[in-house]
Design a protein around this motif. Structure first.
Motif, PDB file in Angstrom:
ATOM      1  N   HIS A   1       0.819  -1.218   0.000  1.00 38.18           N
ATOM      2  CA  HIS A   1       0.000   0.000   0.000  1.00 38.18           C
ATOM      3  C   HIS A   1       0.852   1.268   0.000  1.00 38.18           C
ATOM      4  N   LEU A   2       2.016   1.240   0.640  1.00 40.41           N
ATOM      5  CA  LEU A   2       2.906   2.402   0.593  1.00 40.41           C
ATOM      6  C   LEU A   2       3.422   2.640  -0.821  1.00 40.41           C
ATOM      7  N   CYS A   3       3.641   1.544  -1.555  1.00 37.41           N
ATOM      8  CA  CYS A   3       4.092   1.652  -2.941  1.00 37.41           C
ATOM      9  C   CYS A   3       3.012   2.312  -3.793  1.00 37.41           C
ATOM     10  N   ALA A   4       1.786   1.895  -3.597  1.00 37.72           N
ATOM     11  CA  ALA A   4       0.668   2.489  -4.346  1.00 37.72           C
ATOM     12  C   ALA A   4       0.572   3.981  -4.051  1.00 37.72           C
ATOM     13  N   ASP A   5       0.711   4.355  -2.781  1.00 36.47           N
ATOM     14  CA  ASP A   5       0.667   5.768  -2.396  1.00 36.47           C
ATOM     15  C   ASP A   5       1.810   6.542  -3.046  1.00 36.47           C
ATOM     16  N   ALA A   6       3.016   5.976  -2.995  1.00 31.59           N
ATOM     17  CA  ALA A   6       4.186   6.638  -3.565  1.00 31.59           C
ATOM     18  C   ALA A   6       4.023   6.831  -5.067  1.00 31.59           C
ATOM     19  N   LEU A   7       3.540   5.805  -5.747  1.00 31.09           N
ATOM     20  CA  LEU A   7       3.363   5.894  -7.194  1.00 31.09           C
ATOM     21  C   LEU A   7       2.308   6.925  -7.574  1.00 31.09           C
ATOM     22  N   THR A   8       1.288   7.084  -6.751  1.00 34.11           N
ATOM     23  CA  THR A   8       0.277   8.109  -7.002  1.00 34.11           C
ATOM     24  C   THR A   8       0.900   9.495  -6.968  1.00 34.11           C
ATOM     25  N   VAL A   9       1.727   9.748  -5.954  1.00 33.05           N
ATOM     26  CA  VAL A   9       2.398  11.050  -5.835  1.00 33.05           C
ATOM     27  C   VAL A   9       3.366  11.247  -6.996  1.00 33.05           C
ATOM     28  N   VAL A  10       4.180  10.247  -7.294  1.00 28.51           N
ATOM     29  CA  VAL A  10       5.166  10.359  -8.369  1.00 28.51           C
ATOM     30  C   VAL A  10       4.466  10.600  -9.703  1.00 28.51           C
ATOM     31  N   ALA A  11       3.412   9.854  -9.983  1.00 27.77           N
ATOM     32  CA  ALA A  11       2.691  10.022 -11.245  1.00 27.77           C
ATOM     33  C   ALA A  11       2.105  11.428 -11.370  1.00 27.77           C
ATOM     34  N   ARG A  12       1.522  11.926 -10.298  1.00 27.75           N
ATOM     35  CA  ARG A  12       0.924  13.262 -10.322  1.00 27.75           C
ATOM     36  C   ARG A  12       1.994  14.332 -10.562  1.00 27.75           C
ATOM     37  N   VAL A  13       3.085  14.276  -9.797  1.00 28.91           N
ATOM     38  CA  VAL A  13       4.137  15.282  -9.922  1.00 28.91           C
ATOM     39  C   VAL A  13       4.788  15.209 -11.303  1.00 28.91           C
ATOM     40  N   CYS A  14       5.085  14.012 -11.763  1.00 27.34           N
ATOM     41  CA  CYS A  14       5.724  13.868 -13.077  1.00 27.34           C
ATOM     42  C   CYS A  14       4.799  14.320 -14.208  1.00 27.34           C
ATOM     43  N   ALA A  15       3.504  14.095 -14.067  1.00 26.42           N
ATOM     44  CA  ALA A  15       2.555  14.575 -15.080  1.00 26.42           C
ATOM     45  C   ALA A  15       2.569  16.093 -15.132  1.00 26.42           C
ATOM     46  N   GLU A  16       2.697  16.715 -13.994  1.00 26.79           N
ATOM     47  CA  GLU A  16       2.706  18.181 -13.933  1.00 26.79           C
ATOM     48  C   GLU A  16       4.028  18.773 -14.425  1.00 26.79           C
ATOM     49  N   THR A  17       5.137  18.097 -14.135  1.00 27.24           N
ATOM     50  CA  THR A  17       6.453  18.637 -14.503  1.00 27.24           C
ATOM     51  C   THR A  17       6.911  18.195 -15.888  1.00 27.24           C
ATOM     52  N   GLY A  18       6.278  17.148 -16.423  1.00 26.03           N
ATOM     53  CA  GLY A  18       6.692  16.622 -17.718  1.00 26.03           C
ATOM     54  C   GLY A  18       7.854  15.652 -17.635  1.00 26.03           C
ATOM     55  N   ASP A  19       8.235  15.272 -16.423  1.00 24.54           N
ATOM     56  CA  ASP A  19       9.323  14.311 -16.248  1.00 24.54           C
ATOM     57  C   ASP A  19       8.790  12.885 -16.360  1.00 24.54           C
ATOM     58  N   SER A  20       9.671  11.982 -16.706  1.00 23.57           N
ATOM     59  CA  SER A  20       9.272  10.582 -16.841  1.00 23.57           C
ATOM     60  C   SER A  20       9.582   9.815 -15.559  1.00 23.57           C
ATOM     61  N   TYR A  21       8.833   8.725 -15.357  1.00 31.80           N
ATOM     62  CA  TYR A  21       9.103   7.843 -14.227  1.00 31.80           C
ATOM     63  C   TYR A  21       8.862   6.405 -14.654  1.00 31.80           C
ATOM     64  N   THR A  22       9.441   5.498 -13.897  1.00 33.00           N
ATOM     65  CA  THR A  22       9.225   4.081 -14.133  1.00 33.00           C
ATOM     66  C   THR A  22       9.185   3.372 -12.793  1.00 33.00           C
ATOM     67  N   GLU A  23       8.560   2.218 -12.797  1.00 32.50           N
ATOM     68  CA  GLU A  23       8.446   1.391 -11.599  1.00 32.50           C
ATOM     69  C   GLU A  23       9.252   0.115 -11.827  1.00 32.50           C
ATOM     70  N   VAL A  24      10.010  -0.296 -10.824  1.00 33.15           N
ATOM     71  CA  VAL A  24      10.807  -1.521 -10.885  1.00 33.15           C
ATOM     72  C   VAL A  24      10.385  -2.410  -9.724  1.00 33.15           C
ATOM     73  N   ASP A  25      10.066  -3.668 -10.027  1.00 36.21           N
ATOM     74  CA  ASP A  25       9.669  -4.630  -8.996  1.00 36.21           C
ATOM     75  C   ASP A  25      10.910  -5.091  -8.236  1.00 36.21           C
ATOM     76  N   VAL A  26      11.001  -4.706  -6.973  1.00 38.04           N
ATOM     77  CA  VAL A  26      12.167  -5.034  -6.152  1.00 38.04           C
ATOM     78  C   VAL A  26      12.309  -6.550  -5.987  1.00 38.04           C
ATOM     79  N   ASP A  27      11.209  -7.278  -6.040  1.00 40.67           N
ATOM     80  CA  ASP A  27      11.258  -8.727  -5.843  1.00 40.67           C
ATOM     81  C   ASP A  27      11.694  -9.494  -7.091  1.00 40.67           C
ATOM     82  N   ALA A  28      11.796  -8.799  -8.228  1.00 39.59           N
ATOM     83  CA  ALA A  28      12.223  -9.454  -9.464  1.00 39.59           C
ATOM     84  C   ALA A  28      13.746  -9.573  -9.559  1.00 39.59           C
TER      85      ALA A  28
END
Length: 91
Positions: free
Chosen positions: A24-51
């Protein structure tokens, strides 16, 4: 904060979030990152730590972990103000 692992440095995205399924913390973090990156025009990616056994060994207890420009930025939670400041700085 420290420099990230090779997998983070190899990403073309400015922000990398190490996460895992069912976190759930990951979901929260990704929500913030997606919102900020959408506003700034920066790119982001998610990496599965368990992979990746090395990522899991190094960051298991800190997930989600956020990197900006290949350097560790936050863990557990993403501070929106700090992320905006980091993205305002030259990459």
């Amino acid at each position: 904060m420290t420099s990230g692992p090779a997998i983070v440095g190899e990403s073309s995205a400015r922000v990398v979030v190490l996460s895992r399924d069912g976190c759930h913390l990951c979901a929260d973090a990704l929500t913030v990152v997606a919102r900020v990156c959408a506003e700034t025009g920066d790119s982001y990616t998610e990496v599965d730590v368990d992979a990746d056994p090395e990522l899991r060994r190094q960051y298991n207890d800190q997930v989600p972990v956020t990197f900006v420009d290949g350097r560790q930025h936050d863990f557990w939670r993403v501070d929106e103000t700090r992320l905006r400041s980091a993205l305002a700085a030259p990459g």
